[in-house]
Design an enzyme around this catalytic site. Structure first.
Site, PDB file in Angstrom:
ATOM      1  N   THR A   1      -5.529  -0.713   8.935  1.00  0.00           N
ATOM      2  CA  THR A   1      -5.060  -0.302  10.567  1.00  0.00           C
ATOM      3  C   THR A   1      -4.736   0.835  10.871  1.00  0.00           C
ATOM      4  O   THR A   1      -3.229   0.710  11.244  1.00  0.00           O
ATOM      5  CB  THR A   1      -3.473  -1.903  10.565  1.00  0.00           C
ATOM      6  N   GLU A   2      -4.425   1.617   9.916  1.00  0.00           N
ATOM      7  CA  GLU A   2      -4.598   2.930  10.261  1.00  0.00           C
ATOM      8  C   GLU A   2      -4.041   3.163  11.442  1.00  0.00           C
ATOM      9  O   GLU A   2      -3.303   4.095  11.675  1.00  0.00           O
ATOM     10  CB  GLU A   2      -5.321   3.732   9.545  1.00  0.00           C
TER      11      GLU A   2
ATOM     12  N   HIS B   1      -2.752   3.081  -4.849  1.00  0.00           N
ATOM     13  CA  HIS B   1      -2.016   2.807  -3.617  1.00  0.00           C
ATOM     14  C   HIS B   1      -0.838   2.127  -3.954  1.00  0.00           C
ATOM     15  O   HIS B   1      -0.226   1.026  -3.180  1.00  0.00           O
ATOM     16  CB  HIS B   1      -3.090   1.727  -2.924  1.00  0.00           C
TER      17      HIS B   1
ATOM     18  N   TYR C   1     -16.765  -3.707   8.093  1.00  0.00           N
ATOM     19  CA  TYR C   1     -15.600  -3.427   8.483  1.00  0.00           C
ATOM     20  C   TYR C   1     -15.055  -3.224   9.497  1.00  0.00           C
ATOM     21  O   TYR C   1     -15.612  -1.796  10.046  1.00  0.00           O
ATOM     22  CB  TYR C   1     -15.151  -1.993   7.740  1.00  0.00           C
ATOM     23  N   PHE C   2     -13.963  -4.061  10.030  1.00  0.00           N
ATOM     24  CA  PHE C   2     -13.678  -4.134  11.926  1.00  0.00           C
ATOM     25  C   PHE C   2     -13.011  -3.168  12.061  1.00  0.00           C
ATOM     26  O   PHE C   2     -12.671  -3.523  13.408  1.00  0.00           O
ATOM     27  CB  PHE C   2     -13.501  -5.940  12.040  1.00  0.00           C
TER      28      PHE C   2
ATOM     29  N   ASP D   1      -8.905  -0.819  -5.983  1.00  0.00           N
ATOM     30  CA  ASP D   1      -9.817   0.175  -5.259  1.00  0.00           C
ATOM     31  C   ASP D   1      -9.254   1.283  -5.912  1.00  0.00           C
ATOM     32  O   ASP D   1      -7.661   1.413  -5.010  1.00  0.00           O
ATOM     33  CB  ASP D   1      -9.961  -0.507  -4.569  1.00  0.00           C
ATOM     34  N   GLU D   2      -9.799   2.512  -5.371  1.00  0.00           N
ATOM     35  CA  GLU D   2      -9.504   3.932  -5.513  1.00  0.00           C
ATOM     36  C   GLU D   2      -7.945   4.595  -5.674  1.00  0.00           C
ATOM     37  O   GLU D   2      -7.125   4.900  -4.957  1.00  0.00           O
ATOM     38  CB  GLU D   2      -9.348   4.002  -3.636  1.00  0.00           C
TER      39      GLU D   2
ATOM     40  N   ASP E   1       0.882  -1.116   0.017  1.00  0.00           N
ATOM     41  CA  ASP E   1       0.196  -0.037  -0.214  1.00  0.00           C
ATOM     42  C   ASP E   1       0.869   1.542   0.182  1.00  0.00           C
ATOM     43  O   ASP E   1       1.985   1.144  -0.236  1.00  0.00           O
ATOM     44  CB  ASP E   1      -0.743  -0.255   0.967  1.00  0.00           C
TER      45      ASP E   1
ATOM     46  N   TRP F   1     -17.197  -3.956  -1.645  1.00  0.00           N
ATOM     47  CA  TRP F   1     -17.121  -3.452  -0.418  1.00  0.00           C
ATOM     48  C   TRP F   1     -17.310  -2.287   0.077  1.00  0.00           C
ATOM     49  O   TRP F   1     -17.936  -1.541   1.212  1.00  0.00           O
ATOM     50  CB  TRP F   1     -15.328  -2.518  -0.025  1.00  0.00           C
TER      51      TRP F   1
HETATM   52  C1  ACM Z   1     -11.056  -0.224   0.440  1.00  0.00           C
HETATM   53  O1  ACM Z   1     -11.214  -0.271   1.510  1.00  0.00           O
HETATM   54  N1  ACM Z   1     -10.185   0.897   0.029  1.00  0.00           N
HETATM   55  C2  ACM Z   1     -10.542  -1.259  -0.360  1.00  0.00           C
END
Ligand code: ACM
Length: 633
Positions: free
Chosen positions: A486-487, A264, A435-436, A342-343, A193, A409
């Site tokens: 895990t930010e 990412h 999303y835990f 993603d993103e 990432d 997601w």
């Molecule tokens: C994601 O939460 N960006 C997959």
């Protein structure tokens, strides 16, 4: 002192008796069917553990270890038992008739029979371990029963982001143990990432000498208030990866690696700037948050978010990714390779003459189609190696790669759209609670987290198969997964707090038929047993709070608020005078009636203490009768 001793003794006896008294024999996830049979099996030292097939030796040893832990004695292991001997028999014969990963357990006064093959037999033993009562008068008593069990979904996943924060191999193994104990069969390992590349790739050493190290991390919740300026680095060597993959395989857990593309990608670009559209351009740092990174050149990101500098879709990048994937594929036997998707902002592609020329050359309509071209190229390569791709739901934009599985997601819409196009789908929608990394309550006591809300009852309520799909389309929903980003999760202890008890609910929605779901039985009868197991194993968790206190403000004059202990044996304390509740506050297990004078408000604070002595966060609810300073919207 005497009272405390008596109290904890009661809890021990109670949990032991409860597993056997519960309709599901204390098992999470609840089995497909459990029926009671006559007789009681007395498990003592005379019992023989029979396992004729050498392929089942490790599973037999696992069962024996659980007897040692509960009973303080081990069983003699043999290939067969004498006719008069009581036995626990592990067998794979006849298991081919069972559904995939399925098993059967039957208990009578002479014999406990566990039937299954591979994962099925392993899951039979996991259920057996959960059924085992506490010792009473030197014996472990199991009542007669018949269990038939198999999973609802073939893909039952849990993800861990090791890029924002990294976790030691020992914790990764513990994580895999926890998955396996609850019959989850997939560990999604998010390895690359913007904030760190965490897997050794021998052909590209700078991915780990440069890409695995950031010069600092923002302080506090994004955008933060400063930078700690502490170098944060680490990666898993290929030997460690092999060790983890083998450890997981022994527990019937498949490890799906994720290599993010085209977005990412800041860590990879910091290592090899030619992977960017603009190799000579410094990493953009928002002038409003100068602490997010100060050095020149390409930066392994020190802040959280989504970044414009993504992989350029050049032949050089494709070759780089193919070489990376060659090493990844050699390490992971998984059918699936996760390619992210993603993103991935299109801003740099829009500005790049190379990308504009490529679009024209390929006859593409827009940047979404360019992303689709990117993913399809990688899919073709991965398919050529006999593997399949998974991508986050953005891979739908611009057209799905022909054989891709979609991980939905952002909501359920991506999953629905993919299933309608006859593509396999794994549901992991953040808004539904999967999303835990989201908060488990609105309490100010919650540790810093990304925001949002998901508690175990929300997870439990989710059905991964969308109503919108036809019966045929529903078959494309192959599974469900929860994600831990895990930010804000820096340590294993904090990861455990975010994991439990939500993972129990995940396990049940992934395994148990929807007709067998029963929140009351789950939360009142089985959850306490499993939290006690966590206590015993020294694993951290979020302590459930009374239901209904999610609301910050309740409006009215006369309130009757149900403050029921969320767990059997737990105690609920509350105050109405603004002080923090403790054991000295009022204790309740039922409705609390409160009247509030017109134009006034009262602050209701609650705290739960579990039978094991753990404390919940303190919830705060304003009981409002038109007080002028209370916002009601
Ligand atoms: C994601 O939460 N960006 C997959």
């Amino acid at each position: 002192m005497k009272r405390i001793f008596t109290f904890s003794l009661c809890i021990c006896l109670a949990t032991g008796v409860l597993a056997q008294a519960d309709a599901n024999l204390g098992i999470i996830p609840a089995p497909v069917s459990v029926s009671r049979k006559p007789g009681t099996f007395k498990l003592d030292k005379t019992v023989v553990l029979v396992s004729a097939d050498p392929a089942n030796a490790a599973i037999a040893d696992l069962l024996n270890a659980s007897v040692v832990s509960k009973g303080g004695f081990s069983l003699r292991e043999a290939k067969k038992a004498g006719t008069s001997e009581k036995a626990i028999v592990l067998s794979s014969s006849g298991a081919e008739q069972l559904p995939a990963e399925g098993y059967r357990i039957s208990v009578n006064d002479k014999k406990i029979m566990l039937t299954g093959k591979g994962a099925g037999l392993f899951y039979a033993v996991q259920s057996f371990i959960q059924m085992l009562p506490e010792k009473q008068n030197g014996q472990l008593l199991l009542s007669g029963a018949e269990i038939n069990d198999y999973p609802r979904f073939k893909y039952r996943g849990l993800h861990l982001d090791v890029c924002r924060n990294m976790f030691p191999v020992a914790f990764i193994k513990k994580y895999i143990d926890m998955l396996a104990q609850y019959k989850l069969n997939t560990f999604h390992w998010h390895l690359t990432d913007d904030q760190g590349w965490r897997i050794e790739i021998k052909k590209y050493p700078k991915l780990t000498t440069t890409g695995a190290s950031r010069n600092g991390t923002i302080i506090g919740h994004h955008p933060g208030v400063g930078n700690d300026n502490v170098v944060y680095k680490g990666y898993y060597t290929q030997d460690e990866v092999k060790e983890v993959v083998a450890y997981a395989a022994a527990r019937f857990v498949n490890v799906v690696p994720e290599i993010e593309m085209p977005g990412h990608a800041s860590a990879a670009i910091a290592a090899y700037p030619e992977l960017s559209c603009f190799p000579d351009q410094d990493t953009f740092v928002d002038a409003k948050t100068p602490w997010a990174g100060t050095r020149k050149g390409k930066l392994v990101q020190q802040t959280w978010g989504v970044f414009d500098d993504v992989f350029v879709p050049s032949e050089h990048t494709f070759k780089f990714l193919e070489n990376v994937l060659d090493e990844v594929i050699a390490l992971f036997p998984s059918k699936y390779i996760h390619v992210g998707g993603d993103e991935s902002p299109k801003a740099y592609w829009e500005k790049s003459t190379f990308c504009q020329d490529l679009i024209r050359k390929l006859g593409l309509k827009d940047m979404h189609e360019l992303q689709s071209y990117f993913i399809q190229r990688m899919e073709k390569y991965i398919n050529g190696k006999g593997r399949s791709i998974i991508g986050w739901d953005e891979i739908l934009e611009g057209g799905l790669a022909p054989n891709a599985t979609v991980m939905s997601w952002r909501g359920t819409e991506g999953g629905i759209a993919a299933a309608k196009q006859n593509h396999d789908v794994i549901m992991t929608p953040g808004p539904a609670g999967l999303y835990f990394d989201h908060a488990q309550s609105q309490s100010a006591d919650e540790p810093t987290n990304i925001g949002g809300f998901s508690n175990y009852t929300k997870v439990y309520a989710y059905d991964p198969v969308p109503e919108e799909l036809s019966a045929d389309q529903k078959k494309y929903v192959i599974g469900v997964q929860a994600n831990i980003w895990t930010e804000y999760i820096q340590t294993p202890v904090k990861a455990e707090y975010f994991l439990f008890p939500r993972m129990f609910a995940l396990s049940e929605i992934a395994w148990t038929p929807v007709t067998r779901k029963d929140l009351k039985n789950f939360s009142e009868d089985r959850l306490p047993l499993h939290l006690a197991r966590l206590d015993k194993a020294g694993i951290n968790y979020w302590v459930p709070v009374p239901a209904g206190l999610e609301q910050k403000v309740m409006n009215g004059e006369d309130f009757s608020i149900e403050l029921k202990a969320p767990l059997r044996g737990a105690r609920v304390f509350y105050t109405l005078d603004g002080t923090r509740p403790s054991e000295n506050a009022a204790m309740v297990n039922g409705p609390v009636r409160v009247s509030v004078a017109k134009g006034q408000k009262l602050l209701l604070k609650t705290m739960v203490i579990t039978p094991g002595g753990r404390r919940s966060v303190v919830t705060e609810t304003i009981l409002n009768n038109g007080a002028p300073d209370v916002k009601t919207k």
